[in-house]
Design a protein around this motif. Structure first.
Motif, PDB file in Angstrom:
ATOM      1  N   MET A  81       0.827  -1.213   0.065  1.00  0.00           N
ATOM      2  CA  MET A  81      -0.027   0.051   0.025  1.00  0.00           C
ATOM      3  C   MET A  81       0.979   1.300  -0.128  1.00  0.00           C
ATOM      4  O   MET A  81       1.569   1.515   0.910  1.00  0.00           O
ATOM      5  CB  MET A  81      -0.877   0.036   1.207  1.00  0.00           C
ATOM      6  N   ASN A  82       0.776   1.985  -1.084  1.00  0.00           N
ATOM      7  CA  ASN A  82       1.372   3.205  -1.228  1.00  0.00           C
ATOM      8  C   ASN A  82       0.638   4.372  -1.251  1.00  0.00           C
ATOM      9  O   ASN A  82      -0.421   4.350  -1.360  1.00  0.00           O
ATOM     10  CB  ASN A  82       2.541   3.185  -2.365  1.00  0.00           C
ATOM     11  N   SER A  83       1.382   5.831  -1.194  1.00  0.00           N
ATOM     12  CA  SER A  83       0.259   6.799  -1.091  1.00  0.00           C
ATOM     13  C   SER A  83      -0.805   6.655  -0.215  1.00  0.00           C
ATOM     14  O   SER A  83      -1.899   7.088  -0.624  1.00  0.00           O
ATOM     15  CB  SER A  83       0.112   7.141  -2.508  1.00  0.00           C
ATOM     16  N   LEU A  84      -0.828   6.306   0.886  1.00  0.00           N
ATOM     17  CA  LEU A  84      -1.765   6.036   1.699  1.00  0.00           C
ATOM     18  C   LEU A  84      -2.754   7.404   2.218  1.00  0.00           C
ATOM     19  O   LEU A  84      -1.995   8.496   2.281  1.00  0.00           O
ATOM     20  CB  LEU A  84      -1.363   5.372   3.042  1.00  0.00           C
ATOM     21  N   LYS A  85      -3.784   7.150   2.204  1.00  0.00           N
ATOM     22  CA  LYS A  85      -4.628   8.434   2.642  1.00  0.00           C
ATOM     23  C   LYS A  85      -5.476   8.095   4.034  1.00  0.00           C
ATOM     24  O   LYS A  85      -5.617   6.799   4.236  1.00  0.00           O
ATOM     25  CB  LYS A  85      -5.830   8.614   1.515  1.00  0.00           C
ATOM     26  N   PRO A  86      -5.864   8.886   4.604  1.00  0.00           N
ATOM     27  CA  PRO A  86      -6.501   8.804   5.733  1.00  0.00           C
ATOM     28  C   PRO A  86      -7.867   7.891   5.629  1.00  0.00           C
ATOM     29  O   PRO A  86      -8.418   7.217   6.418  1.00  0.00           O
ATOM     30  CB  PRO A  86      -7.137  10.347   6.295  1.00  0.00           C
ATOM     31  N   GLU A  87      -8.617   7.959   4.527  1.00  0.00           N
ATOM     32  CA  GLU A  87      -9.728   7.166   4.109  1.00  0.00           C
ATOM     33  C   GLU A  87      -9.276   5.655   4.058  1.00  0.00           C
ATOM     34  O   GLU A  87     -10.190   4.764   3.557  1.00  0.00           O
ATOM     35  CB  GLU A  87     -10.339   7.734   2.709  1.00  0.00           C
ATOM     36  N   ASP A  88      -8.139   5.421   3.798  1.00  0.00           N
ATOM     37  CA  ASP A  88      -7.456   4.021   3.928  1.00  0.00           C
ATOM     38  C   ASP A  88      -7.558   3.337   5.156  1.00  0.00           C
ATOM     39  O   ASP A  88      -7.380   2.218   5.448  1.00  0.00           O
ATOM     40  CB  ASP A  88      -6.177   3.839   3.137  1.00  0.00           C
ATOM     41  N   THR A  89      -7.828   4.197   6.453  1.00  0.00           N
ATOM     42  CA  THR A  89      -7.997   3.546   7.628  1.00  0.00           C
ATOM     43  C   THR A  89      -8.841   2.580   7.780  1.00  0.00           C
ATOM     44  O   THR A  89     -10.040   2.895   7.431  1.00  0.00           O
ATOM     45  CB  THR A  89      -8.095   4.840   8.698  1.00  0.00           C
ATOM     46  N   ALA A  90      -8.738   1.532   8.228  1.00  0.00           N
ATOM     47  CA  ALA A  90      -9.516   0.377   8.483  1.00  0.00           C
ATOM     48  C   ALA A  90      -8.893  -0.889   9.134  1.00  0.00           C
ATOM     49  O   ALA A  90      -7.635  -0.812   9.210  1.00  0.00           O
ATOM     50  CB  ALA A  90     -10.006   0.045   7.119  1.00  0.00           C
ATOM     51  N   VAL A  91      -9.457  -1.796   9.384  1.00  0.00           N
ATOM     52  CA  VAL A  91      -8.964  -3.056   9.713  1.00  0.00           C
ATOM     53  C   VAL A  91      -8.972  -4.041   8.350  1.00  0.00           C
ATOM     54  O   VAL A  91      -9.905  -4.061   7.659  1.00  0.00           O
ATOM     55  CB  VAL A  91      -9.686  -4.116  10.704  1.00  0.00           C
ATOM     56  N   TYR A  92      -7.828  -4.413   8.013  1.00  0.00           N
ATOM     57  CA  TYR A  92      -7.647  -5.228   6.771  1.00  0.00           C
ATOM     58  C   TYR A  92      -7.632  -6.587   7.341  1.00  0.00           C
ATOM     59  O   TYR A  92      -6.942  -7.281   8.071  1.00  0.00           O
ATOM     60  CB  TYR A  92      -6.413  -4.795   5.941  1.00  0.00           C
ATOM     61  N   TYR A  93      -8.154  -7.351   6.179  1.00  0.00           N
ATOM     62  CA  TYR A  93      -8.547  -9.003   6.444  1.00  0.00           C
ATOM     63  C   TYR A  93      -8.336  -9.624   4.978  1.00  0.00           C
ATOM     64  O   TYR A  93      -8.216  -8.834   3.922  1.00  0.00           O
ATOM     65  CB  TYR A  93      -9.812  -9.270   6.670  1.00  0.00           C
ATOM     66  N   CYS A  94      -7.720 -10.809   5.061  1.00  0.00           N
ATOM     67  CA  CYS A  94      -7.594 -11.658   3.725  1.00  0.00           C
ATOM     68  C   CYS A  94      -8.371 -12.659   3.923  1.00  0.00           C
ATOM     69  O   CYS A  94      -8.780 -13.255   4.728  1.00  0.00           O
ATOM     70  CB  CYS A  94      -6.201 -12.006   3.581  1.00  0.00           C
ATOM     71  N   ASN A  95      -8.876 -13.311   2.690  1.00  0.00           N
ATOM     72  CA  ASN A  95      -9.716 -14.312   2.596  1.00  0.00           C
ATOM     73  C   ASN A  95     -10.032 -14.758   1.086  1.00  0.00           C
ATOM     74  O   ASN A  95      -9.352 -13.999   0.173  1.00  0.00           O
ATOM     75  CB  ASN A  95     -11.258 -14.236   3.163  1.00  0.00           C
ATOM     76  N   THR A  96     -10.782 -15.763   0.648  1.00  0.00           N
ATOM     77  CA  THR A  96     -10.919 -16.187  -0.533  1.00  0.00           C
ATOM     78  C   THR A  96     -11.978 -14.946  -1.114  1.00  0.00           C
ATOM     79  O   THR A  96     -12.566 -14.431  -0.050  1.00  0.00           O
ATOM     80  CB  THR A  96     -11.413 -17.546  -0.926  1.00  0.00           C
ATOM     81  N   ASP A  97     -12.010 -14.903  -2.269  1.00  0.00           N
ATOM     82  CA  ASP A  97     -12.989 -13.668  -2.617  1.00  0.00           C
ATOM     83  C   ASP A  97     -14.601 -14.313  -2.421  1.00  0.00           C
ATOM     84  O   ASP A  97     -15.326 -13.430  -2.383  1.00  0.00           O
ATOM     85  CB  ASP A  97     -13.019 -13.517  -4.403  1.00  0.00           C
ATOM     86  N   GLY A  98     -14.639 -15.450  -2.396  1.00  0.00           N
ATOM     87  CA  GLY A  98     -16.154 -16.097  -1.811  1.00  0.00           C
ATOM     88  C   GLY A  98     -16.062 -16.368  -0.363  1.00  0.00           C
ATOM     89  O   GLY A  98     -16.970 -17.005   0.057  1.00  0.00           O
ATOM     90  N   TRP A  99     -15.231 -15.662   0.362  1.00  0.00           N
ATOM     91  CA  TRP A  99     -15.208 -15.938   2.108  1.00  0.00           C
ATOM     92  C   TRP A  99     -15.320 -17.396   2.269  1.00  0.00           C
ATOM     93  O   TRP A  99     -15.850 -17.926   3.373  1.00  0.00           O
ATOM     94  CB  TRP A  99     -16.468 -15.362   2.628  1.00  0.00           C
ATOM     95  N   ALA A 100     -14.323 -18.037   1.782  1.00  0.00           N
ATOM     96  CA  ALA A 100     -14.442 -19.626   2.012  1.00  0.00           C
ATOM     97  C   ALA A 100     -13.899 -19.922   3.328  1.00  0.00           C
ATOM     98  O   ALA A 100     -14.244 -21.052   3.934  1.00  0.00           O
ATOM     99  CB  ALA A 100     -13.624 -20.336   0.879  1.00  0.00           C
ATOM    100  N   TYR A 101     -13.172 -19.370   3.778  1.00  0.00           N
ATOM    101  CA  TYR A 101     -12.455 -19.601   5.072  1.00  0.00           C
ATOM    102  C   TYR A 101     -12.864 -18.716   6.249  1.00  0.00           C
ATOM    103  O   TYR A 101     -13.333 -17.819   6.311  1.00  0.00           O
ATOM    104  CB  TYR A 101     -10.588 -19.602   4.983  1.00  0.00           C
ATOM    105  N   LEU A 102     -12.488 -19.174   7.394  1.00  0.00           N
ATOM    106  CA  LEU A 102     -12.724 -18.446   8.700  1.00  0.00           C
ATOM    107  C   LEU A 102     -12.132 -17.156   8.467  1.00  0.00           C
ATOM    108  O   LEU A 102     -10.758 -17.256   8.215  1.00  0.00           O
ATOM    109  CB  LEU A 102     -12.622 -19.161   9.777  1.00  0.00           C
ATOM    110  N   TRP A 103     -12.744 -15.989   8.983  1.00  0.00           N
ATOM    111  CA  TRP A 103     -12.013 -14.779   9.180  1.00  0.00           C
ATOM    112  C   TRP A 103     -10.882 -14.671  10.605  1.00  0.00           C
ATOM    113  O   TRP A 103     -11.294 -15.314  11.287  1.00  0.00           O
ATOM    114  CB  TRP A 103     -12.816 -13.573   9.225  1.00  0.00           C
ATOM    115  N   GLY A 104      -9.775 -14.584  10.197  1.00  0.00           N
ATOM    116  CA  GLY A 104      -8.730 -14.025  10.935  1.00  0.00           C
ATOM    117  C   GLY A 104      -9.055 -12.948  11.697  1.00  0.00           C
ATOM    118  O   GLY A 104     -10.036 -12.163  11.506  1.00  0.00           O
ATOM    119  N   GLN A 105      -8.231 -12.314  12.499  1.00  0.00           N
ATOM    120  CA  GLN A 105      -8.580 -11.235  13.389  1.00  0.00           C
ATOM    121  C   GLN A 105      -8.215  -9.749  12.479  1.00  0.00           C
ATOM    122  O   GLN A 105      -8.595  -8.849  12.943  1.00  0.00           O
ATOM    123  CB  GLN A 105      -7.402 -11.196  14.505  1.00  0.00           C
TER     124      GLN A 105
END
Length: 113
Positions: A81-105
């Motif tokens: 992530m480059n050139s970050l902006k205040p509106e990028d503030t969030a909790v970021y998660y990864c998963n498959t596009d179809g939410w196949a796996y349990l969400w991590g923290q």
């Protein structure tokens, strides 16, 4: 599959961060993997995805600033992530596009103005 996101932190506007998502339990090399983000009281938003072929897609708000990549040998997905902006503030998660796996923290990204 267990997913562990890391790499978040506090950064000033215009700064950069690199997020990692380490998968364990099974390989993710055949999955379409994605990064999502969520702020309080809003839906989780898909920001970038990467297909097993390496083809990538981005939401318009991050195009040209974020880069998703994957290392199948390490069973890990990254988000530069480059050139970050205040509106990028969030909790970021990864998963498959179809939410196949349990969400991590997730990992918290805070961009100060």
């Amino acid at each position: 599959v267990q997913l562990q996101a890391s790499g978040g932190g506090l950064v000033q506007s215009g700064g950069s961060l690199r997020l990692s998502c380490a998968a364990s339990g099974s390989t993710i090399k055949n999955d379409i993997m994605a990064w999502f983000r969520q702020v309080p009281e809003k839906h989780r938003e898909l920001v970038a995805l990467i297909r097993p072929t390496g083809i990538t897609h981005y939401v318009d708000s991050v195009k040209g600033r974020f880069t998703i990549s994957r290392d199948n040998a390490e069973n890990t997905v990254f988000l530069q992530m480059n050139s970050l902006k205040p509106e990028d503030t969030a909790v970021y998660y990864c998963n498959t596009d179809g939410w196949a796996y349990l969400w991590g923290q997730g990992t918290l990204v805070t961009v100060s103005s």
